[in-house]
Design a protein around this motif. Structure first.
Motif, PDB file in Angstrom:
ATOM      1  N   TYR A 236      54.292  27.954  32.173  1.00 35.81           N
ATOM      2  CA  TYR A 236      54.415  27.574  33.547  1.00 35.81           C
ATOM      3  C   TYR A 236      54.489  25.571  33.162  1.00 35.81           C
ATOM      4  O   TYR A 236      55.007  24.772  33.910  1.00 35.81           O
ATOM      5  CB  TYR A 236      52.752  27.288  34.282  1.00 35.81           C
ATOM      6  CG  TYR A 236      52.335  27.263  35.853  1.00 35.81           C
ATOM      7  CD1 TYR A 236      52.773  25.743  36.016  1.00 35.81           C
ATOM      8  CD2 TYR A 236      52.258  28.159  36.786  1.00 35.81           C
ATOM      9  CE1 TYR A 236      52.214  25.463  37.040  1.00 35.81           C
ATOM     10  CE2 TYR A 236      51.475  27.548  38.077  1.00 35.81           C
ATOM     11  CZ  TYR A 236      52.027  25.995  38.515  1.00 35.81           C
ATOM     12  OH  TYR A 236      51.523  26.255  39.503  1.00 35.81           O
ATOM     13  N   ASP A 237      53.564  25.659  32.336  1.00 32.19           N
ATOM     14  CA  ASP A 237      53.879  23.986  31.927  1.00 32.19           C
ATOM     15  C   ASP A 237      55.301  22.987  31.107  1.00 32.19           C
ATOM     16  O   ASP A 237      55.227  22.168  31.906  1.00 32.19           O
ATOM     17  CB  ASP A 237      52.653  24.081  30.818  1.00 32.19           C
ATOM     18  CG  ASP A 237      51.415  24.573  30.392  1.00 32.19           C
ATOM     19  OD1 ASP A 237      51.261  24.313  32.219  1.00 32.19           O
ATOM     20  OD2 ASP A 237      51.224  24.232  29.714  1.00 32.19           O
ATOM     21  N   ASP A 242      54.577  17.360  35.717  1.00 28.58           N
ATOM     22  CA  ASP A 242      54.994  16.165  36.719  1.00 28.58           C
ATOM     23  C   ASP A 242      55.591  14.871  34.899  1.00 28.58           C
ATOM     24  O   ASP A 242      54.731  15.195  34.264  1.00 28.58           O
ATOM     25  CB  ASP A 242      53.851  15.250  37.361  1.00 28.58           C
ATOM     26  CG  ASP A 242      54.612  15.662  38.471  1.00 28.58           C
ATOM     27  OD1 ASP A 242      55.835  16.387  39.269  1.00 28.58           O
ATOM     28  OD2 ASP A 242      53.749  16.200  39.427  1.00 28.58           O
ATOM     29  N   PRO A 243      55.880  13.804  35.435  1.00 30.78           N
ATOM     30  CA  PRO A 243      56.174  13.359  34.235  1.00 30.78           C
ATOM     31  C   PRO A 243      55.259  12.899  33.198  1.00 30.78           C
ATOM     32  O   PRO A 243      54.562  12.555  32.183  1.00 30.78           O
ATOM     33  CB  PRO A 243      56.483  11.568  34.547  1.00 30.78           C
ATOM     34  CG  PRO A 243      57.174  12.154  35.992  1.00 30.78           C
ATOM     35  CD  PRO A 243      56.443  13.808  36.212  1.00 30.78           C
ATOM     36  N   ASP A 244      54.011  13.192  34.071  1.00 28.76           N
ATOM     37  CA  ASP A 244      52.455  11.854  33.197  1.00 28.76           C
ATOM     38  C   ASP A 244      51.319  13.808  32.765  1.00 28.76           C
ATOM     39  O   ASP A 244      50.551  13.668  32.054  1.00 28.76           O
ATOM     40  CB  ASP A 244      51.440  12.052  34.369  1.00 28.76           C
ATOM     41  CG  ASP A 244      51.171  12.928  35.522  1.00 28.76           C
ATOM     42  OD1 ASP A 244      51.610  14.059  35.553  1.00 28.76           O
ATOM     43  OD2 ASP A 244      50.409  12.658  36.906  1.00 28.76           O
TER      44      ASP A 244
END
Length: 294
Positions: A236-237, A242-244
């Motif tokens: 999932y990760d 997202d970029p952050d």
């Protein structure tokens, strides 16, 4: 309940999930739903003498809507006991007297019942003529990312796969079900929200804290191993961050509205009864179609 229908969901398991979290359910859930209900009712120029709020957190939602006098006397019910719940019953066996309520608000229960048209028909029967039904349920691509991560993790570690996220109806299905249940003037719209979390495990913990994990009868009976959970979270990760570094989760909510039939409601015109031609209104030339195509 119609017993010959496929039993997709384990109702006893669903009740246990909801009852377990009722005393500690995160406050944001009721707050978000109360705000949504108030916003949607603001578009309806009607007052009601009696209203039923049905679903998890119905008691907390009533408290938040207590200043909304137009709902009249509010009673609450849910599939499992909880704070502020007046009655506990299954939404496939609705024990409400016919034509006893002016408004029914069903919140996030219908996506996990076996007989959705039957439940809707029972709620419609409990409404007085021209009474309002407002329902919210998870739909469409809700938690599609979580479903993908679990399927990939199981395929990788076990060579097979089982459903860890229940399927949800699409918008057209919900509209058809409202019509089938006998509601007049049904309308359905879809809210899509992207919710962000620290990581995949945080999303899974929140679903469990709300008691909204799936209760499918066809679920895998073997316990989830630590390695499988870790792999699903890692996938999932890796796939949905997202970029952050925070991860995304899709939530789609179908909001359905309908009315108990009444003679005063707007009716569709009889075919052929129009008094003006559409072509004249559009200031264009009418092109007649042949009865049969070559």
């Amino acid at each position: 309940m119609t017993t010959d229908l496929p039993q997709l969901f384990d109702k006893a398991l669903r009740r246990r999930h909801l009852a377990r979290v009722a005393p500690t359910r995160p406050a944001f859930y009721a707050q978000a739903l109360a705000a949504e209900v108030e916003s949607r009712l603001g578009l309806i120029l009607r007052d009601f003498k009696s209203t039923l709020i049905f679903g998890p957190a119905a008691g907390e939602i009533r408290a938040l809507l207590s200043g909304l006098s137009r709902l009249g006397r509010i009673i609450t019910a849910a599939p499992a006991p909880g704070p502020g719940i007046d009655f506990v019953f299954d939404d496939e066996a609705v024990p409400l007297a016919p034509q006893s309520l002016d408004c029914i608000i069903s919140l996030f229960g219908l996506h996990s019942v076996n007989d959705v048209p039957g439940s809707l028909a029972q709620f419609r029967a409990a409404l007085r003529p021209d009474g309002l039904f407002l329902g919210g349920l998870f739909a469409g691509r809700t938690l599609v990312e979580l479903r993908e991560a679990w399927l990939a993790a199981e395929a990788e570690l076990t060579g097979g796969a089982s459903l860890r996220v229940a399927p949800f109806a699409d918008l057209r299905d919900v509209g058809a079900l409202m019509q089938r249940a006998g509601f007049a003037l049904p309308a359905v719209d879809l809210d899509q929200t992207t919710v962000r979390y620290k990581d995949g495990l945080s999303l899974m913990r929140e679903i469990k804290a709300l008691g909204l994990q799936h209760s499918l009868k066809a679920r895998a009976r073997r316990p989830v191993t630590a390695s499988l959970l870790a792999r699903a979270a890692a996938l999932y990760d890796a796939r949905f961050s997202d970029p952050d570094g925070r991860v995304r989760a899709t939530v789609e909510t179908a909001w359905a509205i309908g009315w108990a039939p009444h003679a005063s409601q707007q009716q569709p015109l009889r075919p052929g009864s129009a008094k003006a031609r559409l072509a004249d209104a559009l200031k264009t030339q009418e092109v007649k179609l042949e009865d049969k195509l070559d």
